[in-house]
Design a protein around this motif. Structure first.
Motif, PDB file in Angstrom:
ATOM      1  N   PHE A 148     -41.928  20.510 -55.058  1.00 29.47           N
ATOM      2  CA  PHE A 148     -41.074  20.015 -53.985  1.00 29.47           C
ATOM      3  C   PHE A 148     -39.723  20.712 -53.980  1.00 29.47           C
ATOM      4  O   PHE A 148     -39.112  20.887 -52.920  1.00 29.47           O
ATOM      5  CB  PHE A 148     -40.876  18.502 -54.132  1.00 29.47           C
ATOM      6  N   GLU A 149     -39.217  21.099 -55.153  1.00 35.03           N
ATOM      7  CA  GLU A 149     -37.930  21.786 -55.208  1.00 35.03           C
ATOM      8  C   GLU A 149     -37.941  23.062 -54.383  1.00 35.03           C
ATOM      9  O   GLU A 149     -36.929  23.463 -53.812  1.00 35.03           O
ATOM     10  CB  GLU A 149     -37.559  22.106 -56.658  1.00 35.03           C
ATOM     11  N   GLN A 150     -39.091  23.693 -54.276  1.00 39.70           N
ATOM     12  CA  GLN A 150     -39.218  24.931 -53.511  1.00 39.70           C
ATOM     13  C   GLN A 150     -39.084  24.695 -52.004  1.00 39.70           C
ATOM     14  O   GLN A 150     -38.851  25.620 -51.243  1.00 39.70           O
ATOM     15  CB  GLN A 150     -40.589  25.549 -53.824  1.00 39.70           C
ATOM     16  N   LEU A 151     -39.238  23.409 -51.579  1.00 40.37           N
ATOM     17  CA  LEU A 151     -39.184  23.077 -50.154  1.00 40.37           C
ATOM     18  C   LEU A 151     -37.812  22.583 -49.720  1.00 40.37           C
ATOM     19  O   LEU A 151     -37.649  22.141 -48.576  1.00 40.37           O
ATOM     20  CB  LEU A 151     -40.226  21.998 -49.833  1.00 40.37           C
ATOM     21  N   ALA A 152     -36.817  22.627 -50.593  1.00 39.43           N
ATOM     22  CA  ALA A 152     -35.476  22.159 -50.238  1.00 39.43           C
ATOM     23  C   ALA A 152     -34.952  22.916 -49.019  1.00 39.43           C
ATOM     24  O   ALA A 152     -35.050  24.150 -48.942  1.00 39.43           O
ATOM     25  CB  ALA A 152     -34.536  22.335 -51.424  1.00 39.43           C
ATOM     26  N   LYS A 153     -34.420  22.156 -48.047  1.00 40.79           N
ATOM     27  CA  LYS A 153     -33.862  22.691 -46.795  1.00 40.79           C
ATOM     28  C   LYS A 153     -34.900  23.446 -45.970  1.00 40.79           C
ATOM     29  O   LYS A 153     -34.565  24.294 -45.155  1.00 40.79           O
ATOM     30  CB  LYS A 153     -32.662  23.591 -47.094  1.00 40.79           C
ATOM     31  N   ARG A 154     -36.188  23.100 -46.183  1.00 38.99           N
ATOM     32  CA  ARG A 154     -37.256  23.683 -45.384  1.00 38.99           C
ATOM     33  C   ARG A 154     -38.047  22.563 -44.711  1.00 38.99           C
ATOM     34  O   ARG A 154     -37.949  21.397 -45.078  1.00 38.99           O
ATOM     35  CB  ARG A 154     -38.182  24.534 -46.261  1.00 38.99           C
ATOM     36  N   ASP A 205     -42.897   8.391 -47.586  1.00 39.79           N
ATOM     37  CA  ASP A 205     -41.754   7.582 -48.028  1.00 39.79           C
ATOM     38  C   ASP A 205     -41.216   8.063 -49.369  1.00 39.79           C
ATOM     39  O   ASP A 205     -39.997   8.137 -49.575  1.00 39.79           O
ATOM     40  CB  ASP A 205     -42.168   6.104 -48.130  1.00 39.79           C
ATOM     41  N   ALA A 206     -42.110   8.395 -50.295  1.00 36.01           N
ATOM     42  CA  ALA A 206     -41.665   8.852 -51.620  1.00 36.01           C
ATOM     43  C   ALA A 206     -40.922  10.182 -51.515  1.00 36.01           C
ATOM     44  O   ALA A 206     -39.915  10.404 -52.201  1.00 36.01           O
ATOM     45  CB  ALA A 206     -42.867   8.986 -52.554  1.00 36.01           C
ATOM     46  N   ILE A 207     -41.388  11.071 -50.643  1.00 38.70           N
ATOM     47  CA  ILE A 207     -40.720  12.364 -50.488  1.00 38.70           C
ATOM     48  C   ILE A 207     -39.340  12.180 -49.867  1.00 38.70           C
ATOM     49  O   ILE A 207     -38.350  12.790 -50.295  1.00 38.70           O
ATOM     50  CB  ILE A 207     -41.578  13.311 -49.629  1.00 38.70           C
ATOM     51  N   ARG A 208     -39.243  11.334 -48.845  1.00 40.13           N
ATOM     52  CA  ARG A 208     -37.933  11.085 -48.216  1.00 40.13           C
ATOM     53  C   ARG A 208     -36.950  10.489 -49.220  1.00 40.13           C
ATOM     54  O   ARG A 208     -35.759  10.808 -49.198  1.00 40.13           O
ATOM     55  CB  ARG A 208     -38.102  10.133 -47.031  1.00 40.13           C
ATOM     56  N   ARG A 209     -37.466   9.630 -50.107  1.00 42.05           N
ATOM     57  CA  ARG A 209     -36.589   8.987 -51.083  1.00 42.05           C
ATOM     58  C   ARG A 209     -36.174   9.945 -52.204  1.00 42.05           C
ATOM     59  O   ARG A 209     -34.997  10.005 -52.568  1.00 42.05           O
ATOM     60  CB  ARG A 209     -37.313   7.778 -51.688  1.00 42.05           C
ATOM     61  N   ASP A 210     -37.127  10.693 -52.735  1.00 45.18           N
ATOM     62  CA  ASP A 210     -36.847  11.516 -53.917  1.00 45.18           C
ATOM     63  C   ASP A 210     -36.337  12.922 -53.576  1.00 45.18           C
ATOM     64  O   ASP A 210     -35.690  13.560 -54.416  1.00 45.18           O
ATOM     65  CB  ASP A 210     -38.117  11.631 -54.770  1.00 45.18           C
ATOM     66  N   TYR A 211     -36.645  13.411 -52.369  1.00 42.44           N
ATOM     67  CA  TYR A 211     -36.241  14.770 -51.997  1.00 42.44           C
ATOM     68  C   TYR A 211     -35.615  14.748 -50.600  1.00 42.44           C
ATOM     69  O   TYR A 211     -36.219  15.242 -49.622  1.00 42.44           O
ATOM     70  CB  TYR A 211     -37.454  15.712 -52.037  1.00 42.44           C
ATOM     71  N   PRO A 212     -34.433  14.172 -50.464  1.00 40.91           N
ATOM     72  CA  PRO A 212     -33.805  14.040 -49.137  1.00 40.91           C
ATOM     73  C   PRO A 212     -33.470  15.385 -48.488  1.00 40.91           C
ATOM     74  O   PRO A 212     -33.260  15.438 -47.273  1.00 40.91           O
ATOM     75  CB  PRO A 212     -32.538  13.229 -49.429  1.00 40.91           C
ATOM     76  N   SER A 213     -33.416  16.455 -49.256  1.00 40.62           N
ATOM     77  CA  SER A 213     -33.074  17.759 -48.676  1.00 40.62           C
ATOM     78  C   SER A 213     -34.244  18.379 -47.913  1.00 40.62           C
ATOM     79  O   SER A 213     -34.064  19.357 -47.188  1.00 40.62           O
ATOM     80  CB  SER A 213     -32.625  18.719 -49.779  1.00 40.62           C
ATOM     81  N   ILE A 214     -35.446  17.829 -48.069  1.00 36.78           N
ATOM     82  CA  ILE A 214     -36.612  18.356 -47.360  1.00 36.78           C
ATOM     83  C   ILE A 214     -36.650  17.755 -45.954  1.00 36.78           C
ATOM     84  O   ILE A 214     -36.554  16.539 -45.778  1.00 36.78           O
ATOM     85  CB  ILE A 214     -37.914  18.026 -48.107  1.00 36.78           C
ATOM     86  N   GLU A 215     -36.803  18.602 -44.947  1.00 31.94           N
ATOM     87  CA  GLU A 215     -36.912  18.132 -43.563  1.00 31.94           C
ATOM     88  C   GLU A 215     -38.381  17.860 -43.254  1.00 31.94           C
ATOM     89  O   GLU A 215     -39.216  18.770 -43.282  1.00 31.94           O
ATOM     90  CB  GLU A 215     -36.373  19.190 -42.600  1.00 31.94           C
ATOM     91  N   ILE A 216     -38.710  16.600 -42.973  1.00 25.49           N
ATOM     92  CA  ILE A 216     -40.092  16.214 -42.715  1.00 25.49           C
ATOM     93  C   ILE A 216     -40.320  16.094 -41.217  1.00 25.49           C
ATOM     94  O   ILE A 216     -39.574  15.421 -40.507  1.00 25.49           O
ATOM     95  CB  ILE A 216     -40.428  14.877 -43.410  1.00 25.49           C
ATOM     96  N   GLY A 266     -45.449  29.307 -38.327  1.00 26.57           N
ATOM     97  CA  GLY A 266     -44.153  29.507 -38.953  1.00 26.57           C
ATOM     98  C   GLY A 266     -43.123  28.463 -38.579  1.00 26.57           C
ATOM     99  O   GLY A 266     -41.984  28.502 -39.065  1.00 26.57           O
ATOM    100  N   GLU A 267     -43.486  27.468 -37.740  1.00 26.28           N
ATOM    101  CA  GLU A 267     -42.554  26.400 -37.389  1.00 26.28           C
ATOM    102  C   GLU A 267     -42.313  25.449 -38.549  1.00 26.28           C
ATOM    103  O   GLU A 267     -41.306  24.743 -38.581  1.00 26.28           O
ATOM    104  CB  GLU A 267     -43.080  25.622 -36.177  1.00 26.28           C
ATOM    105  N   ALA A 268     -43.251  25.383 -39.490  1.00 22.32           N
ATOM    106  CA  ALA A 268     -43.096  24.591 -40.718  1.00 22.32           C
ATOM    107  C   ALA A 268     -43.419  25.485 -41.903  1.00 22.32           C
ATOM    108  O   ALA A 268     -44.199  26.443 -41.789  1.00 22.32           O
ATOM    109  CB  ALA A 268     -44.003  23.368 -40.703  1.00 22.32           C
ATOM    110  N   TYR A 269     -42.804  25.165 -43.026  1.00 23.31           N
ATOM    111  CA  TYR A 269     -43.005  26.008 -44.207  1.00 23.31           C
ATOM    112  C   TYR A 269     -44.292  25.633 -44.948  1.00 23.31           C
ATOM    113  O   TYR A 269     -44.975  26.495 -45.496  1.00 23.31           O
ATOM    114  CB  TYR A 269     -41.813  25.862 -45.150  1.00 23.31           C
ATOM    115  N   ALA A 270     -44.627  24.339 -44.980  1.00 26.68           N
ATOM    116  CA  ALA A 270     -45.804  23.900 -45.737  1.00 26.68           C
ATOM    117  C   ALA A 270     -46.247  22.531 -45.246  1.00 26.68           C
ATOM    118  O   ALA A 270     -45.538  21.838 -44.512  1.00 26.68           O
ATOM    119  CB  ALA A 270     -45.499  23.852 -47.234  1.00 26.68           C
TER     120      ALA A 270
END
Length: 457
Positions: free
Chosen positions: A160-166, A178-189, A205-209
């Motif tokens: 998940f750290e690799q997806l920061a600001k992506r 919900d867990a991703i939004r809570r633990d990794y707020p820098s990831i845009e879902i 290419g509109e989303a990274y993963a």
């Protein structure tokens, strides 16, 4: 001579892999045959009066079903098929329930149907905290991990750290959202309706993963996509999700899953899921070794095989000894941990027989573990007879209800009546089966005496 020496293990491995492959095929065929034989003679499970009445009142159960290939899908004739459908058929044969599929078109749509009461159960929903608010989940009957899926031209997604600001694209109300939004707020879902839409956004290419079940990730040609690492610490167990307010149905399904023969379940999973994951791409060195093995295979194969087998056997014995030592260390630590507890603690099996206890328990009852182990409380001269009988009956009743119990009460010991805070909780094995009770108590009377408390009781 050195080259000849290096070929020994390679040739041995080649022969071993051939034998293992033949054995695996034989086992698969045998399990499939066992499954067919077992399905022909399914025995009904034992249900209590309330559960039997519930089935008579509700003979048909509506299943919210979404197309999830291999697990649940409609074949060319429009009939529902897949691993989960086979499980439902087996449960139907064991209980008499009839399952009717009602197609949903996305996870969000399926959840709405369950929330509104239009459908009763689902077979493809992963467990999450928000879903527990309106769903109950049965015992697990399998599962798989989650994997990252990224673009083929980008670095392999490992964490998940690799997806920061992506941008991470997920189907709406995904189990991990919900867990991703809570633990990794820098990831845009970004939310979409289906996994197909999520894959398309990653390809464009509109989303990274995106994140998919590791089985589902291999079902379609990857094309411009690339499967990354497993999501660390996240496991998608297979459950039957039941909408709240149907405890009898949940109990019936759990009993059916508990009675499900393990060999038959393995055969079902092998039938549908075997061969989904692609074999790993061999390295250059592995290809060279394979070529050399085939080139020199006719030279002394059986003689070299015995040497390789002996070396392999020695390595296995060494690994087993190391594993046994590690297990012994863990057991010693567990015994030390339970003995260090100041309050009495005990573990009893499904019949109420003592499995283990700590030293505080022995001291409180003035009886050694070797005198109590494997025996019922009423068979040991540890409590007055009335107290022993009462506690034993409570243990048996609690094993039937599977409810935890915490109570402040007066108990009559051999040394007199004492006020204690007693607790007993059921414990389960890794596959969700009830194994017994874990319990203990805190002697409130003794604590008050030791602290010099003179307050009214």
């Amino acid at each position: 001579m050195l080259f000849y020496r290096g070929l020994k293990p390679a040739l041995g491995w080649l022969f071993l892999l051939a034998v293992l492959g033949w054995t695996h095929s034989g086992m698969a065929a045998q399990m499939a045959l066992d499954q067919a034989n077992a399905s022909a003679s399914v025995q009904a499970i034992e249900l209590d009066a309330h559960e039997q009445q519930w089935i008579r009142d509700n003979p048909r159960v509506t299943v919210a079903s979404v197309q999830y290939p291999l697990y649940l899908f409609q074949d060319e004739h429009g009939q529902w098929s897949g691993l989960n459908n086979d499980v439902l058929k087996r449960v139907s044969a064991m209980t008499g329930l009839q399952f009717e599929h009602q197609e949903s078109f996305s996870t969000d749509h399926m959840l709405d149907r369950l929330q509104s009461g239009v459908a009763d159960i689902s077979t493809t929903l992963a467990m999450s905290d928000d879903r527990k608010a309106f769903l109950d989940f049965s015992h697990a009957f399998g599962g798989a991990g989650w994997v990252f899926v990224g673009h083929a031209n980008t670095p392999r997604v490992e964490s998940f750290e690799q997806l920061a600001k992506r941008v991470l694209v997920l189907p709406a109300r995904h189990a991990l959202e919900d867990a991703i939004r809570r633990d990794y707020p820098s990831i845009e879902i970004r939310s979409v309706k289906t996994y197909a839409e999520a894959r398309a956004l990653v390809e464009s290419g509109e989303a990274y993963a995106t994140i998919e079940n590791e089985i589902g990730a291999q079902l379609y040609p990857l094309g411009m996509l690339k499967v990354g690492a497993l999501v660390e610490g996240k496991w998608e167990a297979d459950h039957l999700a039941v909408r709240k307010g149907m405890p009898q149905l949940l109990s019936i399904l759990n009993k059916a899953l508990e009675a499900f023969p393990a060999a038959e379940l393995r055969a079902m999973r092998l039938k549908w899921l075997a061969g989904v994951s692609p074999p790993p791409v061999p390295s250059v060195w592995e290809r060279l070794v394979e070529w050399a093995c085939w080139a020199m295979g006719v030279i002394g194969v059986f003689g070299m095989l015995s040497l390789v087998w002996n070396r392999r056997l020695a390595a296995v014995i060494k690994l087993r000894c190391a594993a046994e030592k590690e297990l012994g260390d863990q057991l010693a630590f567990q015994h030390a941990l339970i003995d260090s507890m100041p309050d009495p603690v005990f573990v009893r099996d499904l019949h109420g027989r003592l499995i283990i206890c700590n030293r505080s328990y022995e001291e409180a009852l003035s009886v050694r573990l070797d005198q109590m182990q494997g025996r019922l409380l009423i068979e040991v001269d540890a409590f007055p007879e009335t107290t022993a009988r009462m506690l034993h009956d409570e243990f048996i009743a609690q094993l039937q209800t599977r409810k935890s119990r915490f109570s402040k009460r007066q108990l009559l010991f051999k040394g007199g009546s004492r006020e204690v805070y007693q607790w007993t909780v059921p414990f389960y094995s890794g596959d969700g089966k009830l194994r017994g009770l874990l319990g203990g108590w805190t002697d409130i009377t003794q604590r008050r005496t030791e602290s010099g408390c003179r307050c009214l009781q």
